[in-house]
Structures are given as structure tokens and as C-alpha cells.
Scaffold this motif. Sequence first.
Motif, mmCIF file in Angstrom:
data_model
loop_
_atom_site.group_PDB
_atom_site.id
_atom_site.type_symbol
_atom_site.label_atom_id
_atom_site.label_comp_id
_atom_site.label_asym_id
_atom_site.label_seq_id
_atom_site.Cartn_x
_atom_site.Cartn_y
_atom_site.Cartn_z
ATOM 1 N N SER A 1 0.821 -1.199 0.000
ATOM 2 C CA SER A 1 0.000 0.000 0.000
ATOM 3 C C SER A 1 0.863 1.261 0.000
ATOM 4 O O SER A 1 0.594 2.218 -0.729
ATOM 5 N N ALA A 2 1.913 1.269 0.809
ATOM 6 C CA ALA A 2 2.810 2.426 0.884
ATOM 7 C C ALA A 2 3.540 2.639 -0.444
ATOM 8 O O ALA A 2 3.661 3.771 -0.917
ATOM 9 N N VAL A 3 4.019 1.556 -1.059
ATOM 10 C CA VAL A 3 4.712 1.657 -2.345
ATOM 11 C C VAL A 3 3.755 2.208 -3.396
ATOM 12 O O VAL A 3 4.089 3.114 -4.168
ATOM 13 N N ARG A 4 2.537 1.678 -3.426
ATOM 14 C CA ARG A 4 1.545 2.131 -4.408
ATOM 15 C C ARG A 4 1.205 3.611 -4.197
ATOM 16 O O ARG A 4 1.176 4.393 -5.136
ATOM 17 N N GLU A 5 0.984 4.003 -2.951
ATOM 18 C CA GLU A 5 0.639 5.395 -2.650
ATOM 19 C C GLU A 5 1.748 6.354 -3.073
ATOM 20 O O GLU A 5 1.500 7.357 -3.729
ATOM 21 N N LYS A 6 2.979 6.040 -2.684
ATOM 22 C CA LYS A 6 4.103 6.926 -3.026
ATOM 23 C C LYS A 6 4.362 6.927 -4.531
ATOM 24 O O LYS A 6 4.671 7.964 -5.114
ATOM 25 N N GLY A 7 4.228 5.769 -5.172
ATOM 26 C CA GLY A 7 4.422 5.694 -6.618
ATOM 27 C C GLY A 7 3.380 6.488 -7.379
ATOM 28 O O GLY A 7 3.692 7.177 -8.354
ATOM 29 N N GLU A 8 2.134 6.422 -6.924
ATOM 30 C CA GLU A 8 1.068 7.183 -7.585
ATOM 31 C C GLU A 8 1.276 8.676 -7.446
ATOM 32 O O GLU A 8 0.947 9.444 -8.348
ATOM 33 N N LYS A 9 1.853 9.108 -6.339
ATOM 34 C CA LYS A 9 2.166 10.531 -6.173
ATOM 35 C C LYS A 9 3.243 10.969 -7.170
ATOM 36 O O LYS A 9 3.210 12.090 -7.666
ATOM 37 N N LEU A 10 4.187 10.079 -7.455
ATOM 38 C CA LEU A 10 5.228 10.424 -8.414
ATOM 39 C C LEU A 10 4.682 10.581 -9.832
ATOM 40 O O LEU A 10 5.123 11.430 -10.584
ATOM 41 N N VAL A 11 3.741 9.727 -10.198
ATOM 42 C CA VAL A 11 3.239 9.754 -11.579
ATOM 43 C C VAL A 11 2.011 10.638 -11.738
ATOM 44 O O VAL A 11 1.593 10.910 -12.860
ATOM 45 N N GLY A 12 1.427 11.088 -10.621
ATOM 46 C CA GLY A 12 0.205 11.893 -10.672
ATOM 47 C C GLY A 12 0.447 13.340 -10.950
ATOM 48 O O GLY A 12 1.440 13.889 -11.114
#
Length: 101
Positions: free
Chosen positions: A90-101
Motif C-alpha cells: 500500500s505504501a509503495v503504491r501510494e508513493k508511486g502514484e504521487k510520483l506519476v500523478g
Amino acid sequence: MRVSIPHTLGKDELRRRMAARLGDAEDKAQGMLGGLATVETSWVDEDTLDVVVSAMGYTIPCSAAIAEASLDFEVEIPAGAGFARRMIESAVREKGEKLVG
């Protein structure tokens, strides 16, 4: 564990965003848990970032590969930390989505 986050930025823009935000990630980790968490990053090549997160006695190696339409994380869950797999994902997905968002 593999986490893939789709994006429409293109490799160059995603690489630029990641490079610009790395210092923030490291600073935030230093402030977490009273300074008990650390994040170390290093570029393996222009499209691969190695990340090592250390917290609460665990070291979690991870790599982030920049592809044209996705950011692909490969995370090694250490023995004894399987209980935290969903939280880590969940943490990886959340931080990754912030990078690509």
C-alpha cells in the motif's frame, strides 16, 4: 513483490519528477518514527533507481524501473516481515502514484 503503476508521462518526464522528489522522500523518512526510519537511494542507470528502506529493525530493498507507460517496483520482503506485506504494498503504491500523478 511487484507493484506496477501506470502513467502517461513518458520516461523523460517521470525520470525528471523522480529526481526532483528524491530529497523530499529521504527527508520525510528521517522524520518518521522519531528518526528510526531511513531511506537510501541510488541510480543504477538512467531508468532504474535502487531504494533501501530501513525501519523497526527491518531492511527492505526495492528497485523502481521507469518504463514508457509504467513505473515498476520490485520489493523484497524480508523474512519475518511478511505480516507487513499489505502495508508495504500500500505504501509503495501510494508513493508511486504521487510520483506519476
